[in-house]
Design a protein around this motif. Structure first.
Motif, mmCIF file in Angstrom:
data_model
loop_
_atom_site.group_PDB
_atom_site.id
_atom_site.type_symbol
_atom_site.label_atom_id
_atom_site.label_comp_id
_atom_site.label_asym_id
_atom_site.label_seq_id
_atom_site.Cartn_x
_atom_site.Cartn_y
_atom_site.Cartn_z
ATOM 1 N N MET A 1 0.817 -1.211 0.000
ATOM 2 C CA MET A 1 0.000 0.000 0.000
ATOM 3 C C MET A 1 0.851 1.261 0.000
ATOM 4 O O MET A 1 0.350 2.353 -0.297
ATOM 5 C CB MET A 1 -0.941 0.000 1.208
ATOM 6 N N ALA A 2 2.136 1.131 0.322
ATOM 7 C CA ALA A 2 3.043 2.284 0.254
ATOM 8 C C ALA A 2 3.514 2.551 -1.170
ATOM 9 O O ALA A 2 4.120 3.592 -1.441
ATOM 10 C CB ALA A 2 4.251 2.059 1.163
ATOM 11 N N ASP B 1 -0.497 1.492 -9.397
ATOM 12 C CA ASP B 1 -0.221 0.599 -10.520
ATOM 13 C C ASP B 1 0.863 -0.426 -10.204
ATOM 14 O O ASP B 1 0.945 -1.468 -10.865
ATOM 15 C CB ASP B 1 0.209 1.410 -11.755
ATOM 16 N N ALA B 2 1.690 -0.138 -9.207
ATOM 17 C CA ALA B 2 2.797 -1.039 -8.882
ATOM 18 C C ALA B 2 2.405 -2.115 -7.873
ATOM 19 O O ALA B 2 3.124 -3.106 -7.715
ATOM 20 C CB ALA B 2 3.982 -0.241 -8.346
ATOM 21 N N GLU C 1 3.820 -6.065 -7.863
ATOM 22 C CA GLU C 1 4.681 -6.558 -6.790
ATOM 23 C C GLU C 1 4.155 -7.888 -6.246
ATOM 24 O O GLU C 1 4.931 -8.825 -6.009
ATOM 25 C CB GLU C 1 4.755 -5.523 -5.665
ATOM 26 N N VAL C 2 2.854 -7.975 -6.054
ATOM 27 C CA VAL C 2 2.267 -9.211 -5.540
ATOM 28 C C VAL C 2 2.420 -10.340 -6.563
ATOM 29 O O VAL C 2 2.714 -11.486 -6.193
ATOM 30 C CB VAL C 2 0.783 -8.991 -5.172
ATOM 31 N N ALA D 1 -6.379 -10.464 -5.955
ATOM 32 C CA ALA D 1 -7.748 -10.275 -6.450
ATOM 33 C C ALA D 1 -8.335 -8.967 -5.931
ATOM 34 O O ALA D 1 -8.992 -8.224 -6.671
ATOM 35 C CB ALA D 1 -8.619 -11.448 -6.023
ATOM 36 N N LYS D 2 -8.081 -8.666 -4.667
ATOM 37 C CA LYS D 2 -8.583 -7.421 -4.074
ATOM 38 C C LYS D 2 -7.979 -6.203 -4.764
ATOM 39 O O LYS D 2 -8.674 -5.225 -5.057
ATOM 40 C CB LYS D 2 -8.249 -7.416 -2.580
ATOM 41 N N LEU D 3 -6.675 -6.279 -5.050
ATOM 42 C CA LEU D 3 -6.016 -5.166 -5.734
ATOM 43 C C LEU D 3 -6.553 -5.009 -7.152
ATOM 44 O O LEU D 3 -6.756 -3.876 -7.629
ATOM 45 C CB LEU D 3 -4.507 -5.399 -5.756
ATOM 46 N N ARG D 4 -6.777 -6.119 -7.851
ATOM 47 C CA ARG D 4 -7.340 -6.054 -9.204
ATOM 48 C C ARG D 4 -8.721 -5.402 -9.181
ATOM 49 O O ARG D 4 -9.045 -4.554 -10.027
ATOM 50 C CB ARG D 4 -7.450 -7.466 -9.784
ATOM 51 N N ALA D 5 -9.535 -5.788 -8.212
ATOM 52 C CA ALA D 5 -10.871 -5.202 -8.111
ATOM 53 C C ALA D 5 -10.777 -3.707 -7.826
ATOM 54 O O ALA D 5 -11.546 -2.906 -8.366
ATOM 55 C CB ALA D 5 -11.668 -5.905 -7.019
#
Length: 294
Positions: free
Chosen positions: A154-155, A159-160, A164-165, A184-188
């Motif tokens: 989150m830091a 887009d990065a 990273e994940v 999946a959460k970040l994609r959403a």
């Protein structure tokens, strides 16, 4: 003989809870308490029973009783903290989690909840520190590691984060299905709803568990893939007939789709397993047209 009998009943209740047989577990706990009175062990198990049924206020009271009755581990305190968070009592959660880490600083549970509290309050640096402490206590726990990585990325620029994940999933965290959930959460969050759904599909294929199936269903729903979501939500309701969130989402979706006959069949099939939710099942069935009139 009576205390030994009560302990055997409590052990049986714990086994039934693990199998998902909540009604049978409740009966065993009632019998155990009738024989020897409430103990720290039975209070903790009753807390687990309520927690699985998402009755968080009742669960919190049981976990408090368990701790007062000399349950000297940290499970009851950590679960009490989780209940408090669910009930939006952040200070109560903080107090229970802090007591847990004071009692056993090398257990991960209390640190994990303190990290969740810091994250909720927007203190991401503090959240990362708490998750790091949890990871030190449980270095092989995939869930704890996923929480830590989520706080760290989150830091990064938005887009990065998912990149990273993805790198971690291809290298040091290969096979970590908990981290796949973070992806999946970040994609959403990026608005890539179909991609988020496919990540959950991959996770479900790897785990086959009820949680992954539920998250996959909700991701399909968000992506507007309603026919696929309806079929999967029916499976989710079969997994957990007492899950209120799944129940409401499935009911609403089937009404929107006009699939009332399908809805009736599903509810009638699952009614014998509805336990405390049987009244809600009956209520929805009464609103539906009869099968021969649909």
């Amino acid at each position: 003989r009576q205390p030994a009998h009560a302990l055997a009943l409590a052990h049986l209740a714990e086994v039934q809870l693990r199998r998902g047989w909540r009604a049978e577990a409740a009966q065993c706990l009632d019998r155990a308490d009738a024989v020897a009175g409430t103990t720290g062990y039975t209070a903790r198990l009753r807390g687990d029973l309520h927690y699985k049924g998402e009755r968080f206020a009742e669960a919190a009271r049981c976990y408090q009783d368990a701790d007062a009755l000399s349950d000297r581990g940290t499970w009851s305190l950590v679960q009490l903290a989780r209940c408090r968070l669910r009930l939006r009592d952040v200070e109560g959660a903080r107090g229970a989690a802090s007591k847990a880490v004071e009692r056993q600083p090398h257990d991960s549970g209390g640190w994990l909840v303190l990290g969740d509290i810091a994250k909720r309050e927007g203190r991401l640096a503090d959240a990362e520190e708490m998750y790091s402490r949890a990871h030190e206590a449980a270095p092989h726990d995939d869930f704890v590691y996923a929480r830590l990585i989520e706080a760290r990325v989150m830091a990064l620029p938005p887009d990065a984060r998912s990149r990273e994940v993805e790198v971690l999933l291809k290298t040091t965290a290969r096979g970590n299905t908990q981290l796949q959930g973070v992806l999946a959460k970040l994609r959403a969050g990026q608005g890539k709803l179909d991609q988020a759904a496919e990540v959950w599909a991959k996770t479900l294929s790897a785990t086959g568990d009820a949680y992954s199936r539920r998250m996959y269903a909700f991701s399909l729903l968000k992506a507007g893939r309603t026919d696929e979501a309806a079929a999967l939500l029916a499976q989710c309701l079969a997994d957990e007939p007492t899950n209120i969130i799944v129940f409401r989402n499935y009911i609403n979706l089937q009404h929107k789709r006009g699939a009332l006959a399908e809805l009736r069949r599903t509810l009638e099939d699952l009614l014998p397993r509805a336990e405390a939710r049987a009244g809600a099942f009956h209520g929805e069935l009464r609103k539906l047209p009869l099968a021969d009139a649909s």
